[in-house]
Design an enzyme around this catalytic site. Structure first.
Site, PDB file in Angstrom:
ATOM      1  N   HIS A  13       0.844  -1.206   0.000  1.00  0.00           N
ATOM      2  CA  HIS A  13       0.000   0.000   0.000  1.00  0.00           C
ATOM      3  C   HIS A  13       0.871   1.245   0.000  1.00  0.00           C
ATOM      4  O   HIS A  13       2.068   1.182   0.274  1.00  0.00           O
ATOM      5  CB  HIS A  13      -0.913   0.031   1.236  1.00  0.00           C
ATOM      6  CG  HIS A  13      -2.091  -0.896   1.144  1.00  0.00           C
ATOM      7  ND1 HIS A  13      -2.025  -2.212   1.522  1.00  0.00           N
ATOM      8  CD2 HIS A  13      -3.364  -0.696   0.694  1.00  0.00           C
ATOM      9  CE1 HIS A  13      -3.199  -2.789   1.321  1.00  0.00           C
ATOM     10  NE2 HIS A  13      -4.029  -1.888   0.813  1.00  0.00           N
TER      11      HIS A  13
ATOM     12  N   LYS B 137      -0.593   4.656   4.621  1.00  0.00           N
ATOM     13  CA  LYS B 137      -1.453   3.677   5.302  1.00  0.00           C
ATOM     14  C   LYS B 137      -0.847   3.313   6.653  1.00  0.00           C
ATOM     15  O   LYS B 137       0.321   2.946   6.746  1.00  0.00           O
ATOM     16  CB  LYS B 137      -1.639   2.418   4.449  1.00  0.00           C
ATOM     17  CG  LYS B 137      -2.607   1.428   5.089  1.00  0.00           C
ATOM     18  CD  LYS B 137      -3.034   0.345   4.131  1.00  0.00           C
ATOM     19  CE  LYS B 137      -3.956  -0.661   4.800  1.00  0.00           C
ATOM     20  NZ  LYS B 137      -5.218  -0.085   5.271  1.00  0.00           N
TER      21      LYS B 137
END
Ligand code: NAD
Length: 237
Positions: free
Chosen positions: A148, A152
Protein backbone atom coordinates in the site's frame (compact mmCIF):
# COMPACT_ATOMS: atom_id res chain seq x y z
CA UNK A 1 -39.25 9.27 -7.91
CA UNK A 2 -38.82 7.75 -4.43
CA UNK A 3 -37.57 9.81 -1.51
CA UNK A 4 -33.76 10.08 -1.58
CA UNK A 5 -31.72 8.22 1.02
CA UNK A 6 -30.27 10.68 3.54
CA UNK A 7 -26.54 9.94 3.66
CA UNK A 8 -23.97 10.95 6.28
CA UNK A 9 -20.31 10.78 5.19
CA UNK A 10 -17.89 10.22 8.08
CA UNK A 11 -14.16 10.74 7.56
CA UNK A 12 -15.15 13.05 4.74
CA UNK A 13 -11.83 14.80 4.11
CA UNK A 14 -9.71 11.68 3.73
CA UNK A 15 -8.74 10.05 0.45
CA UNK A 16 -11.71 7.66 0.61
CA UNK A 17 -14.14 10.19 2.09
CA UNK A 18 -13.52 12.60 -0.80
CA UNK A 19 -14.15 9.82 -3.35
CA UNK A 20 -17.40 8.85 -1.58
CA UNK A 21 -18.53 12.50 -1.55
CA UNK A 22 -17.91 12.88 -5.28
CA UNK A 23 -19.62 9.60 -6.23
CA UNK A 24 -22.63 10.04 -3.91
CA UNK A 25 -23.14 13.65 -5.07
CA UNK A 26 -23.67 12.36 -8.64
CA UNK A 27 -26.07 9.60 -7.54
CA UNK A 28 -29.77 10.64 -7.56
CA UNK A 29 -30.65 7.93 -5.02
CA UNK A 30 -28.92 9.99 -2.30
CA UNK A 31 -29.21 13.31 -0.58
CA UNK A 32 -26.06 14.12 1.40
CA UNK A 33 -27.42 15.08 4.83
CA UNK A 34 -24.01 16.04 6.22
CA UNK A 35 -20.31 15.32 6.25
CA UNK A 36 -18.04 14.85 9.28
CA UNK A 37 -14.27 15.31 9.54
CA UNK A 38 -11.86 15.25 12.45
CA UNK A 39 -11.51 18.99 12.97
CA UNK A 40 -13.80 22.00 12.76
CA UNK A 41 -14.40 22.83 9.09
CA UNK A 42 -13.36 26.23 7.74
CA UNK A 43 -16.61 26.50 5.79
CA UNK A 44 -19.82 25.33 7.39
CA UNK A 45 -21.91 24.72 4.26
CA UNK A 46 -20.60 23.70 0.81
CA UNK A 47 -23.05 23.24 -2.11
CA UNK A 48 -25.89 23.10 0.42
CA UNK A 49 -24.23 20.29 2.44
CA UNK A 50 -23.53 21.02 6.14
CA UNK A 51 -20.02 20.21 7.46
CA UNK A 52 -19.34 19.09 11.05
CA UNK A 53 -16.37 18.29 13.27
CA UNK A 54 -16.16 14.87 14.98
CA UNK A 55 -16.95 16.56 18.31
CA UNK A 56 -20.29 17.70 16.85
CA UNK A 57 -21.47 14.26 15.72
CA UNK A 58 -24.51 14.38 18.01
CA UNK A 59 -25.71 17.53 16.23
CA UNK A 60 -25.75 16.27 12.63
CA UNK A 61 -29.20 16.31 10.97
CA UNK A 62 -31.29 13.15 10.55
CA UNK A 63 -29.75 10.51 8.27
CA UNK A 64 -30.76 7.03 7.04
CA UNK A 65 -27.30 5.55 6.52
CA UNK A 66 -23.71 6.59 7.21
CA UNK A 67 -20.65 5.72 5.13
CA UNK A 68 -17.50 5.69 7.27
CA UNK A 69 -13.91 5.63 6.02
CA UNK A 70 -12.04 7.10 8.98
CA UNK A 71 -9.63 5.77 11.60
CA UNK A 72 -10.07 3.25 14.43
CA UNK A 73 -10.18 6.03 17.05
CA UNK A 74 -13.17 7.56 15.24
CA UNK A 75 -15.03 4.31 14.70
CA UNK A 76 -16.78 3.98 18.11
CA UNK A 77 -18.34 7.42 17.70
CA UNK A 78 -20.01 6.77 14.35
CA UNK A 79 -21.10 3.25 15.35
CA UNK A 80 -22.72 4.60 18.54
CA UNK A 81 -24.43 7.44 16.67
CA UNK A 82 -25.93 5.05 14.10
CA UNK A 83 -27.26 2.77 16.86
CA UNK A 84 -28.68 5.76 18.77
CA UNK A 85 -30.53 6.94 15.67
CA UNK A 86 -31.47 3.55 14.21
CA UNK A 87 -29.54 4.37 11.02
CA UNK A 88 -27.63 1.90 8.82
CA UNK A 89 -23.82 1.87 8.71
CA UNK A 90 -21.41 1.07 5.89
CA UNK A 91 -17.85 1.11 7.25
CA UNK A 92 -14.55 0.42 5.55
CA UNK A 93 -12.38 1.61 8.43
CA UNK A 94 -9.58 -0.89 8.98
CA UNK A 95 -7.35 -1.53 11.98
CA UNK A 96 -10.29 -1.88 14.40
CA UNK A 97 -9.55 -4.05 17.45
CA UNK A 98 -11.35 -7.06 18.97
CA UNK A 99 -13.53 -4.91 21.24
CA UNK A 100 -14.62 -2.84 18.25
CA UNK A 101 -15.42 -5.99 16.29
CA UNK A 102 -17.51 -7.22 19.22
CA UNK A 103 -19.30 -3.84 19.30
CA UNK A 104 -20.06 -4.24 15.57
CA UNK A 105 -21.63 -7.64 16.22
CA UNK A 106 -23.67 -6.24 19.11
CA UNK A 107 -24.83 -3.28 16.99
CA UNK A 108 -25.96 -5.61 14.21
CA UNK A 109 -28.80 -6.75 16.51
CA UNK A 110 -30.14 -3.16 16.34
CA UNK A 111 -29.19 -1.77 12.89
CA UNK A 112 -28.33 -3.06 9.41
CA UNK A 113 -24.61 -2.76 8.71
CA UNK A 114 -21.81 -3.77 6.38
CA UNK A 115 -18.23 -3.61 7.63
CA UNK A 116 -15.63 -4.76 5.12
CA UNK A 117 -11.88 -4.38 4.87
CA UNK A 118 -12.30 -4.16 1.11
CA UNK A 119 -15.34 -3.11 -0.91
CA UNK A 120 -14.07 -4.35 -4.28
CA UNK A 121 -15.87 -7.08 -6.21
CA UNK A 122 -12.55 -8.67 -7.24
CA UNK A 123 -11.48 -9.14 -3.64
CA UNK A 124 -14.85 -10.68 -2.74
CA UNK A 125 -14.11 -13.34 -5.39
CA UNK A 126 -10.46 -13.68 -4.29
CA UNK A 127 -11.69 -14.77 -0.81
CA UNK A 128 -13.45 -17.73 -2.41
CA UNK A 129 -10.42 -18.65 -4.55
CA UNK A 130 -8.11 -18.52 -1.51
CA UNK A 131 -10.38 -20.72 0.58
CA UNK A 132 -10.64 -23.24 -2.28
CA UNK A 133 -6.85 -23.32 -2.79
CA UNK A 134 -6.22 -23.75 0.95
CA UNK A 135 -8.73 -26.58 1.14
CA UNK A 136 -7.43 -28.41 -1.94
CA UNK A 137 -3.70 -27.99 -1.19
CA UNK A 138 -3.24 -29.26 2.38
CA UNK A 139 0.32 -28.91 3.69
CA UNK A 140 1.34 -26.17 1.23
CA UNK A 141 2.85 -22.99 2.65
CA UNK A 142 0.57 -19.96 2.47
CA UNK A 143 2.04 -16.44 2.39
CA UNK A 144 0.18 -13.16 2.00
CA UNK A 145 2.07 -10.08 0.79
CA UNK A 146 0.22 -6.76 0.82
CA UNK A 147 1.48 -3.46 -0.63
CA UNK A 148 0.00 0.00 0.00
CA UNK A 149 0.87 3.70 -0.19
CA UNK A 150 3.19 5.16 2.45
CA UNK A 151 0.33 6.89 4.34
CA UNK A 152 -1.45 3.68 5.30
CA UNK A 153 -1.15 3.24 9.06
CA UNK A 154 -2.30 -0.31 9.87
CA UNK A 155 -0.32 -3.41 8.86
CA UNK A 156 -1.04 -6.09 7.81
CA UNK A 157 -3.94 -4.52 5.93
CA UNK A 158 -7.49 -5.43 6.92
CA UNK A 159 -7.87 -7.09 3.52
CA UNK A 160 -4.77 -9.26 4.11
CA UNK A 161 -6.19 -10.38 7.46
CA UNK A 162 -9.58 -11.19 5.91
CA UNK A 163 -7.87 -13.17 3.13
CA UNK A 164 -5.85 -14.92 5.85
CA UNK A 165 -9.07 -15.84 7.64
CA UNK A 166 -10.36 -17.39 4.38
CA UNK A 167 -7.09 -19.37 4.08
CA UNK A 168 -7.44 -20.54 7.70
CA UNK A 169 -11.01 -21.68 7.02
CA UNK A 170 -9.48 -23.90 4.31
CA UNK A 171 -6.90 -25.25 6.80
CA UNK A 172 -3.83 -23.15 5.86
CA UNK A 173 -1.65 -21.23 8.33
CA UNK A 174 -0.86 -17.95 6.56
CA UNK A 175 2.19 -15.75 7.14
CA UNK A 176 2.07 -12.03 6.37
CA UNK A 177 4.41 -9.44 4.87
CA UNK A 178 3.60 -5.74 4.38
CA UNK A 179 5.19 -3.20 2.03
CA UNK A 180 4.58 0.56 2.20
CA UNK A 181 5.76 2.37 -0.92
CA UNK A 182 4.85 5.42 -3.01
CA UNK A 183 1.21 5.78 -3.99
CA UNK A 184 0.20 2.11 -4.36
CA UNK A 185 -3.61 1.97 -4.02
CA UNK A 186 -3.61 -1.66 -2.85
CA UNK A 187 -2.14 -5.00 -3.92
CA UNK A 188 -2.66 -8.42 -2.33
CA UNK A 189 -0.70 -11.52 -3.30
CA UNK A 190 -1.70 -14.85 -1.77
CA UNK A 191 0.94 -17.44 -2.54
CA UNK A 192 0.64 -21.21 -2.03
CA UNK A 193 3.98 -23.03 -2.25
CA UNK A 194 4.44 -26.80 -2.50
CA UNK A 195 7.44 -28.95 -3.46
CA UNK A 196 8.68 -27.68 -6.82
CA UNK A 197 5.59 -25.59 -7.63
CA UNK A 198 3.78 -22.45 -6.59
CA UNK A 199 0.41 -20.76 -7.16
CA UNK A 200 0.07 -16.97 -6.93
CA UNK A 201 -3.34 -15.34 -6.61
CA UNK A 202 -3.04 -11.55 -7.01
CA UNK A 203 -5.46 -8.64 -6.84
CA UNK A 204 -4.32 -5.16 -7.85
CA UNK A 205 -6.45 -2.08 -7.23
CA UNK A 206 -5.40 0.82 -9.43
CA UNK A 207 -8.17 3.27 -8.57
CA UNK A 208 -9.62 3.83 -5.09
CA UNK A 209 -12.97 4.68 -6.67
CA UNK A 210 -13.71 0.93 -6.77
CA UNK A 211 -13.92 0.93 -2.94
CA UNK A 212 -15.99 4.13 -2.82
CA UNK A 213 -18.42 2.84 -5.47
CA UNK A 214 -18.76 -0.47 -3.59
CA UNK A 215 -19.55 1.40 -0.36
CA UNK A 216 -22.09 3.69 -2.04
CA UNK A 217 -23.71 0.64 -3.64
CA UNK A 218 -23.84 -1.08 -0.21
CA UNK A 219 -25.44 2.02 1.36
CA UNK A 220 -28.28 1.98 -1.20
CA UNK A 221 -28.66 -1.79 -0.76
CA UNK A 222 -28.89 -1.47 3.06
CA UNK A 223 -31.80 0.96 2.93
CA UNK A 224 -34.92 -0.70 4.39
CA UNK A 225 -33.09 -3.93 5.35
CA UNK A 226 -33.69 -5.49 8.75
CA UNK A 227 -30.98 -5.24 11.42
CA UNK A 228 -28.08 -7.58 10.74
CA UNK A 229 -24.46 -7.80 9.70
CA UNK A 230 -24.12 -8.18 5.95
CA UNK A 231 -21.12 -8.92 3.71
CA UNK A 232 -20.13 -7.18 0.47
CA UNK A 233 -20.95 -10.46 -1.31
CA UNK A 234 -24.56 -10.16 -0.03
CA UNK A 235 -24.95 -6.80 -1.78
CA UNK A 236 -23.95 -8.16 -5.19
CA UNK A 237 -26.37 -9.23 -7.89
P1 NAD B 1 -7.13 9.20 5.33
O1 NAD B 1 -6.08 9.29 6.39
O2 NAD B 1 -6.91 9.91 4.03
O3 NAD B 1 -8.52 9.72 5.93
C1 NAD B 1 -8.97 9.45 7.23
C2 NAD B 1 -10.04 10.46 7.54
O4 NAD B 1 -10.59 10.18 8.84
C3 NAD B 1 -9.54 11.91 7.58
O5 NAD B 1 -10.42 12.71 6.83
C4 NAD B 1 -9.66 12.29 9.05
O6 NAD B 1 -10.02 13.65 9.21
C5 NAD B 1 -10.83 11.42 9.46
N1 NAD B 1 -10.91 11.28 10.90
C6 NAD B 1 -9.91 11.04 11.78
N2 NAD B 1 -10.39 11.08 13.03
C7 NAD B 1 -11.70 11.33 12.91
C8 NAD B 1 -12.73 11.50 13.85
N3 NAD B 1 -12.51 11.42 15.17
N4 NAD B 1 -14.00 11.72 13.39
C9 NAD B 1 -14.24 11.82 12.07
N5 NAD B 1 -13.30 11.69 11.12
C10 NAD B 1 -12.05 11.46 11.56
O7 NAD B 1 -7.39 7.66 5.09
P2 NAD B 1 -8.10 6.94 3.85
O8 NAD B 1 -7.06 6.48 2.88
O9 NAD B 1 -9.24 7.75 3.36
O10 NAD B 1 -8.62 5.63 4.57
C11 NAD B 1 -9.57 5.71 5.62
C12 NAD B 1 -9.82 4.33 6.17
O11 NAD B 1 -10.42 3.51 5.16
C13 NAD B 1 -8.55 3.57 6.62
O12 NAD B 1 -8.88 2.78 7.74
C14 NAD B 1 -8.23 2.70 5.43
O13 NAD B 1 -7.46 1.57 5.76
C15 NAD B 1 -9.62 2.32 4.99
N6 NAD B 1 -9.79 1.88 3.60
C16 NAD B 1 -10.72 0.91 3.41
C17 NAD B 1 -11.02 0.48 2.14
C18 NAD B 1 -12.10 -0.57 1.95
O14 NAD B 1 -12.45 -0.93 0.82
N7 NAD B 1 -12.69 -1.07 3.06
C19 NAD B 1 -10.37 1.04 1.03
C20 NAD B 1 -9.42 2.04 1.25
C21 NAD B 1 -9.15 2.48 2.55
Amino acid sequence: MSTPIRLLIHGANGRMGRAVRRIAAEDARFEIAGVVSRSTPETRVVDGVPYFAASELGAVPGFDVAIDFSLPEAFDGILGECVKRGAGLVSGTTGIDDAQRAALDAASARIPLVWASNFSLGVALLHQLVETAATRLPGWDCDIVESHHVHKKDAPSGTALTLGAAAETGGAKPHYASLRAGDIVGEHLVQFTGQGERIELVHRATDRDIFARGAVHAAAWLQGRPAGRYRVADTLG
